[in-house]
Design an enzyme around this catalytic site. Structure first.
Site, mmCIF file in Angstrom:
data_model
loop_
_atom_site.group_PDB
_atom_site.id
_atom_site.type_symbol
_atom_site.label_atom_id
_atom_site.label_comp_id
_atom_site.label_asym_id
_atom_site.label_seq_id
_atom_site.Cartn_x
_atom_site.Cartn_y
_atom_site.Cartn_z
ATOM 1 N N LYS A 75 1.465 -1.975 -1.897
ATOM 2 C CA LYS A 75 0.555 -2.651 -2.816
ATOM 3 C C LYS A 75 1.149 -4.015 -3.162
ATOM 4 O O LYS A 75 2.258 -4.105 -3.685
ATOM 5 C CB LYS A 75 0.355 -1.818 -4.075
ATOM 6 N N LYS A 131 -3.034 -1.941 0.112
ATOM 7 C CA LYS A 131 -3.916 -2.644 -0.822
ATOM 8 C C LYS A 131 -3.392 -4.036 -1.101
ATOM 9 O O LYS A 131 -2.192 -4.163 -1.359
ATOM 10 C CB LYS A 131 -3.943 -1.830 -2.110
#
Ligand code: PBG
Length: 320
Positions: A193, A245
């Protein structure tokens, strides 16, 4: 000429036959915001925060659309935020109530996931607890995540999804869940992330009061190898699924992670990715439906088995 690749592009039927990547509604997960009150999110046209009273209907629509899952985010009242994000793990916190309402309505007809992170619930907006110097304290935060994951499991989440990028968070949550009998609750790790500008509209969606930035815990967008390292660590810690992400600007990382992962790989088409498509489409600069289809197909082509997208419901309707 021996090779004429264009032969396989001659008709629609031929192109359908040789298509390498197919998107199915069951692979899509809809992120949903639940709050005490509902409100449209101006930076994400078409996306709203839903009141608790309406969250069951949202989930029922996701089931009707044939989606694979929904991912719930809680938006507490300003007065319920504090330094340690206690609303994130109290049994009557907004997210726990949202999970319970959804499970009551849809049972096991769709996979119910919850974001396991404190940023929506802390008054400083960071994903964890701060130490005396004002830095996010990894181990104290992980202890809080254990409580949060347990609260979510007790409310009925099928999947908890730690997104705070604390070291060892997956192992700690697995241990907490197993210790309380929740051996069947899965952990979807937001493994790679990045500290991304593309979360901008999300911060409006959850009314985040972030002071500073998240660069001491989220990854540097310049680092590819590190994305794989984070995923490998989460796999070793027992992650049932791993996630990359944002999605579209991190397809290289996604491809790397898909290469090493022996569990399903998810990717999150985040708020800024959504808003960019919406903004350009509103101007008439791109074909909205084509852009949505292409973006999600490309994310799957790069290696995602599951895509979290604010377009899930609409895309599912187009696919059917
Ligand atoms: C953390 C979390 C964020 C998003 C998902 N989980 C915000 C952040 O890390 O700053 C962003 C999702 C999006 O932008 O759509 N709770």
């Amino acid at each position: 000429m021996t090779h004429r690749p264009r032969r396989l592009r001659t008709t629609g039927a031929m192109r359908e036959l040789v298509r390498e990547t197919r998107v199915h509604a069951r692979q899509l997960v809809l992120p949903v915001f639940v709050g005490a009150t509902g409100a449209p999110i101006s930076s994400m046209p078409g996306v709203s925060r839903h009141p608790l009273s309406g969250i069951g209907d949202v989930a029922a629509r996701a089931v009707d659309a044939g989606l694979g899952g929904i991912m719930l985010f809680g938006v507490p009242e300003e007065a319920d935020k504090d330094a340690i994000g206690s609303a994130g793990f109290s049994p009557d916190g907004i997210l726990q109530r949202g999970i319970a309402a959804v499970r009551e309505r849809v049972g096991d007809d769709i996979v119910v996931m919850a974001d396991t992170c404190l940023d929506e619930f802390t008054d400083h907006g960071h994903c964890g607890l701060l130490d005396a110097a004002g830095l996010v304290d990894n181990d104290a935060t992980v202890a809080a995540y254990r409580e949060m994951a347990l609260a979510q499991a007790r409310a009925g989440a099928h999947v908890v999804a730690p997104s705070g990028m604390m070291d060892r968070q997956v192992l700690a949550i697995r241990d907490a869940l197993d210790g309380d009998g929740f051996t069947d609750v899965s952990v979807l790790a937001y493994s790679a992330k990045y500290a991304s500008a593309f979360y901008g509209p999300f911060r409006e969606a959850v009314a985040s009061s972030l002071q500073g930035d998240r660069r001491t815990y989220q990854q540097d967008p310049a680092n590819r190898r590190e994305g794989m390292r984070e995923a490998i660590l989460d796999l070793a810690e027992g992650a049932d699924m791993v996630m990359v992400k944002p999605a579209s600007h991190y397809l290289d990382v996604l491809s790397d992670v898909a290469e090493v992962s022996d569990v399903p790989v998810a990717a999150y088409q985040v708020s800024g990715e959504y808003s960019m498509i919406e903004a350009a489409a509103q101007q008439g600069w791109i074909d909205r439906e084509a852009a949505v289809r292409e973006s999600v197909t490309a994310i799957m082509r790069a290696g995602a088995d599951i895509v979290l997208t604010y377009y899930a419901e609409e895309l599912a309707a187009w696919l059917n």
